[in-house]
Write a protein that holds these residues in place. Structure first.
Motif, PDB file in Angstrom:
ATOM      1  N   ALA A 142       0.829  -1.205   0.000  1.00  0.00           N
ATOM      2  CA  ALA A 142       0.000   0.000   0.000  1.00  0.00           C
ATOM      3  C   ALA A 142       0.862   1.253   0.000  1.00  0.00           C
ATOM      4  CB  ALA A 142      -0.916  -0.014   1.219  1.00  0.00           C
ATOM      5  N   MET A 143       1.960   1.225   0.744  1.00  0.00           N
ATOM      6  CA  MET A 143       2.859   2.381   0.768  1.00  0.00           C
ATOM      7  C   MET A 143       3.519   2.583  -0.597  1.00  0.00           C
ATOM      8  SD  MET A 143       4.499   2.020   4.616  1.00  0.00           S
ATOM      9  CE  MET A 143       4.983   3.755   4.803  1.00  0.00           C
ATOM     10  N   GLN A 144       3.783   1.487  -1.303  1.00  0.00           N
ATOM     11  CA  GLN A 144       4.298   1.613  -2.671  1.00  0.00           C
ATOM     12  C   GLN A 144       3.237   2.222  -3.593  1.00  0.00           C
ATOM     13  OE1 GLN A 144       6.796  -1.985  -4.011  1.00  0.00           O
ATOM     14  NE2 GLN A 144       5.915  -2.650  -2.038  1.00  0.00           N
ATOM     15  N   SER A 165      -0.209   3.706   4.548  1.00  0.00           N
ATOM     16  CA  SER A 165      -0.248   5.153   4.731  1.00  0.00           C
ATOM     17  C   SER A 165       0.794   5.817   3.851  1.00  0.00           C
ATOM     18  CB  SER A 165       0.011   5.512   6.199  1.00  0.00           C
ATOM     19  OG  SER A 165       1.300   5.076   6.595  1.00  0.00           O
ATOM     20  N   ALA A 166       0.695   7.144   3.746  1.00  0.00           N
ATOM     21  CA  ALA A 166       1.620   7.905   2.916  1.00  0.00           C
ATOM     22  C   ALA A 166       2.973   8.092   3.593  1.00  0.00           C
ATOM     23  CB  ALA A 166       1.025   9.273   2.594  1.00  0.00           C
ATOM     24  N   ARG A 167       2.987   8.020   4.901  1.00  0.00           N
ATOM     25  CA  ARG A 167       4.212   8.179   5.684  1.00  0.00           C
ATOM     26  C   ARG A 167       4.159   7.214   6.859  1.00  0.00           C
ATOM     27  NH1 ARG A 167       5.215  14.078   8.033  1.00  0.00           N
ATOM     28  NH2 ARG A 167       6.262  14.426   6.018  1.00  0.00           N
ATOM     29  N   CYS A 168       5.282   6.600   7.161  1.00  0.00           N
ATOM     30  CA  CYS A 168       5.345   5.698   8.308  1.00  0.00           C
ATOM     31  C   CYS A 168       5.174   6.518   9.585  1.00  0.00           C
ATOM     32  CB  CYS A 168       6.681   4.949   8.327  1.00  0.00           C
ATOM     33  SG  CYS A 168       6.792   3.662   9.596  1.00  0.00           S
ATOM     34  N   ALA A 169       4.103   6.249  10.317  1.00  0.00           N
ATOM     35  CA  ALA A 169       3.770   7.023  11.508  1.00  0.00           C
ATOM     36  C   ALA A 169       4.737   6.732  12.651  1.00  0.00           C
ATOM     37  CB  ALA A 169       2.339   6.695  11.950  1.00  0.00           C
ATOM     38  N   PRO A 170       4.895   7.665  13.599  1.00  0.00           N
ATOM     39  CA  PRO A 170       5.814   7.444  14.727  1.00  0.00           C
ATOM     40  C   PRO A 170       5.538   6.150  15.495  1.00  0.00           C
ATOM     41  CG  PRO A 170       5.159   9.737  14.643  1.00  0.00           C
ATOM     42  CD  PRO A 170       4.324   9.032  13.621  1.00  0.00           C
ATOM     43  N   HIS A 171       4.284   5.864  15.771  1.00  0.00           N
ATOM     44  CA  HIS A 171       3.941   4.651  16.511  1.00  0.00           C
ATOM     45  C   HIS A 171       4.270   3.404  15.701  1.00  0.00           C
ATOM     46  CE1 HIS A 171       1.118   1.955  18.887  1.00  0.00           C
ATOM     47  NE2 HIS A 171       1.822   2.561  19.829  1.00  0.00           N
ATOM     48  N   ASN A 172       4.075   3.507  14.399  1.00  0.00           N
ATOM     49  CA  ASN A 172       4.436   2.416  13.489  1.00  0.00           C
ATOM     50  C   ASN A 172       5.940   2.167  13.550  1.00  0.00           C
ATOM     51  OD1 ASN A 172       4.580   0.599  11.318  1.00  0.00           O
ATOM     52  ND2 ASN A 172       3.193   1.776  10.054  1.00  0.00           N
ATOM     53  N   LYS A 173       6.721   3.230  13.592  1.00  0.00           N
ATOM     54  CA  LYS A 173       8.178   3.094  13.691  1.00  0.00           C
ATOM     55  C   LYS A 173       8.583   2.400  14.994  1.00  0.00           C
ATOM     56  CE  LYS A 173       9.359   7.043  10.749  1.00  0.00           C
ATOM     57  NZ  LYS A 173      10.075   8.348  10.645  1.00  0.00           N
ATOM     58  N   VAL A 174       7.852   2.697  16.059  1.00  0.00           N
ATOM     59  CA  VAL A 174       8.151   2.062  17.338  1.00  0.00           C
ATOM     60  C   VAL A 174       7.888   0.553  17.259  1.00  0.00           C
ATOM     61  CG1 VAL A 174       7.457   1.900  19.761  1.00  0.00           C
ATOM     62  CG2 VAL A 174       7.749   4.146  18.699  1.00  0.00           C
ATOM     63  N   TRP A 259      10.611   0.163   5.099  1.00  0.00           N
ATOM     64  CA  TRP A 259       9.311   0.480   5.700  1.00  0.00           C
ATOM     65  C   TRP A 259       9.421   1.718   6.588  1.00  0.00           C
ATOM     66  CZ3 TRP A 259       6.324  -3.991   8.587  1.00  0.00           C
ATOM     67  CH2 TRP A 259       5.110  -3.508   9.104  1.00  0.00           C
ATOM     68  N   GLN A 260      10.396   1.726   7.488  1.00  0.00           N
ATOM     69  CA  GLN A 260      10.525   2.838   8.432  1.00  0.00           C
ATOM     70  C   GLN A 260      10.743   4.178   7.735  1.00  0.00           C
ATOM     71  OE1 GLN A 260      13.612   1.919  11.376  1.00  0.00           O
ATOM     72  NE2 GLN A 260      12.024   1.930  12.930  1.00  0.00           N
ATOM     73  N   SER A 261      11.473   4.173   6.643  1.00  0.00           N
ATOM     74  CA  SER A 261      11.790   5.431   5.956  1.00  0.00           C
ATOM     75  C   SER A 261      10.700   5.855   4.985  1.00  0.00           C
ATOM     76  CB  SER A 261      13.117   5.295   5.193  1.00  0.00           C
ATOM     77  OG  SER A 261      12.999   4.351   4.135  1.00  0.00           O
ATOM     78  N   GLY A 262       9.609   5.080   4.923  1.00  0.00           N
ATOM     79  CA  GLY A 262       8.552   5.368   3.962  1.00  0.00           C
ATOM     80  C   GLY A 262       7.912   6.729   4.168  1.00  0.00           C
ATOM     81  N   ASP A 263       7.930   7.550   3.109  1.00  0.00           N
ATOM     82  CA  ASP A 263       7.376   8.900   3.179  1.00  0.00           C
ATOM     83  C   ASP A 263       7.300   9.424   1.746  1.00  0.00           C
ATOM     84  OD1 ASP A 263       6.816  11.601   3.446  1.00  0.00           O
ATOM     85  OD2 ASP A 263       8.251  11.937   5.063  1.00  0.00           O
ATOM     86  N   ILE A 264       6.087   9.635   1.235  1.00  0.00           N
ATOM     87  CA  ILE A 264       5.951  10.063  -0.157  1.00  0.00           C
ATOM     88  C   ILE A 264       6.533  11.448  -0.411  1.00  0.00           C
ATOM     89  CG2 ILE A 264       3.914   8.628  -0.541  1.00  0.00           C
ATOM     90  CD1 ILE A 264       2.210  11.201  -0.364  1.00  0.00           C
ATOM     91  N   SER A 265       6.794  12.201   0.654  1.00  0.00           N
ATOM     92  CA  SER A 265       7.338  13.558   0.483  1.00  0.00           C
ATOM     93  C   SER A 265       8.841  13.635   0.706  1.00  0.00           C
ATOM     94  CB  SER A 265       6.635  14.524   1.443  1.00  0.00           C
ATOM     95  OG  SER A 265       6.991  14.266   2.798  1.00  0.00           O
TER      96      SER A 265
END
Length: 347
Positions: A142-144, A165-174, A259-265
């Protein structure tokens, strides 16, 4: 010396796109980069029936192709469906199959930005495809899909973002940190590399993951019994301690970093401005988070909705948590997803 923990040979059901030497977003050159892919259906004359279906965390096309079926949303009798295996999954270029000198701590990490650019090259060079009808993906897939829409706004007509999601959220990173460090805590992991098979690390990582991938309700109602487990411990051992042990541990860490660095911007095009990146998407967007997902939350997608031009939010009503979006054992979840994706394709 390169350790061979798990072999993943390219089978007769898939093919390989040789991308050559690719300069990554990091500035590193990935030598002889390749994508293993599988196709279904037939490309029509005007190349207007293309669906890209990228893989999720640790998954290979064998694991995800069940969603491709005649009469379903991803219907090979109507569409030309391409499943590109994500880098780091053991089939496409990964730590486990990349030769010296790019081994161990020298492996060049790959971002979603890198991945979708090579995927787009593959479509153009192999089939002359410059526009896709749909990018469909679950989780990392989905992030792709989101990256496809943001980075190539003129080339993507629709995206279906299932539990992503469009960006890996902080909680997701945890969550990712916990799973990563469970694997790296194995004594086999030394100085940034695995020196032998991390048996205890695989087991620990699986148990950490089990608590996040499924909801509290799933466990409270003992729904694991429907999967053939005789007890909670039996379920954790048979379904989770083994889940990731089939993969190379270095591959698992590489995909976690993607995954952790995922961010469309996170690129020169948008300069870290997420609102700008979301606003640039021209595709019709279907957002389908799991309403019990613990790390890709409905609120993440709801916040993104405010900046998308043409989007629908349709949470999957399911106690299967994140795994609602990968409905191997859940006919109701699959029906919910397929109905909405069919509607998306019909518009």
């Amino acid at each position: 010396m390169k350790q061979d923990f798990a072999s993943a040979a390219v089978g007769s059901d898939s093919e390989v796109f040789q991308a050559g030497n690719v300069v990554l977003q990091s500035g590193r050159t990935f030598r002889n980069m390749s994508i293993v892919y599988k196709t279904f259906g037939t490309l029509n004359a005007d190349r207007s029936n293309v669906i890209v279906y990228p893989t999720s965390y640790s998954a290979q096309h064998h694991d995800t192709q069940f969603m491709v079926s005649e009469g379903g949303a991803l219907d090979p009798s109507k569409y030309f469906i391409v499943i590109p295996n994500l880098f780091g999954n053991g089939l496409s270029s990964s730590p486990s199959n990349t030769p010296w000198p790019d081994v161990g701590t020298r492996y060049p990490d790959v971002t979603y930005f890198d991945a979708v650019h090579v995927q787009r090259r593959m479509l153009a060079e192999l089939w002359g495809i410059d526009k896709v009808a749909l990018v469909y993906g679950w989780s990392m897939g989905a992030m792709q899909a989101y990256h496809w829409a943001a980075l190539f706004p003129d080339a993507v007509e629709r995206i279906a973002v299932v539990c992503g999601s469009a960006r890996c959220a902080p909680h997701n990173k945890v969550f990712i940190e916990g799973a990563m460090h469970a694997l790296m805590a194995d004594p086999a992991y030394r100085d940034g590399v695995f020196t032998e098979r991390p048996v205890r690390g695989f087991r620990a990582m699986g148990r950490v993951y089990a608590g996040w991938a499924l909801s509290q309700t799933f466990y409270r109602e003992e729904m694991w019994r429907g999967l053939g487990a005789s007890s909670l411990e039996d379920y954790l051992v048979t379904s989770w301690e083994t889940t990731f042990a089939r993969r190379d541990p270095a591959d698992l860490l590489a995909q976690f970093r993607t995954w952790q660095s995922g961010d469309i911007s996170a690129n020169d095009l948008y300069g870290g401005d997420l609102k700008k990146a979301l606003g640039a998407i021209r595709a019709r967007v279907l957002l389908m988070p799991g309403d019990h997902d613990l790390y890709f939350q409905v609120d993440d997608n709801r916040a993104e909705m405010a900046h998308l031009r043409n989007a629908e939010l349709a949470p999957i009503p399911s106690v299967w948590g994140h795994r609602a979006g990968n409905p191997v054992n859940q006919p109701e979840d699959r029906a919910f997803i397929e109905t909405r994706v069919k509607t998306l394709l019909a518009t």
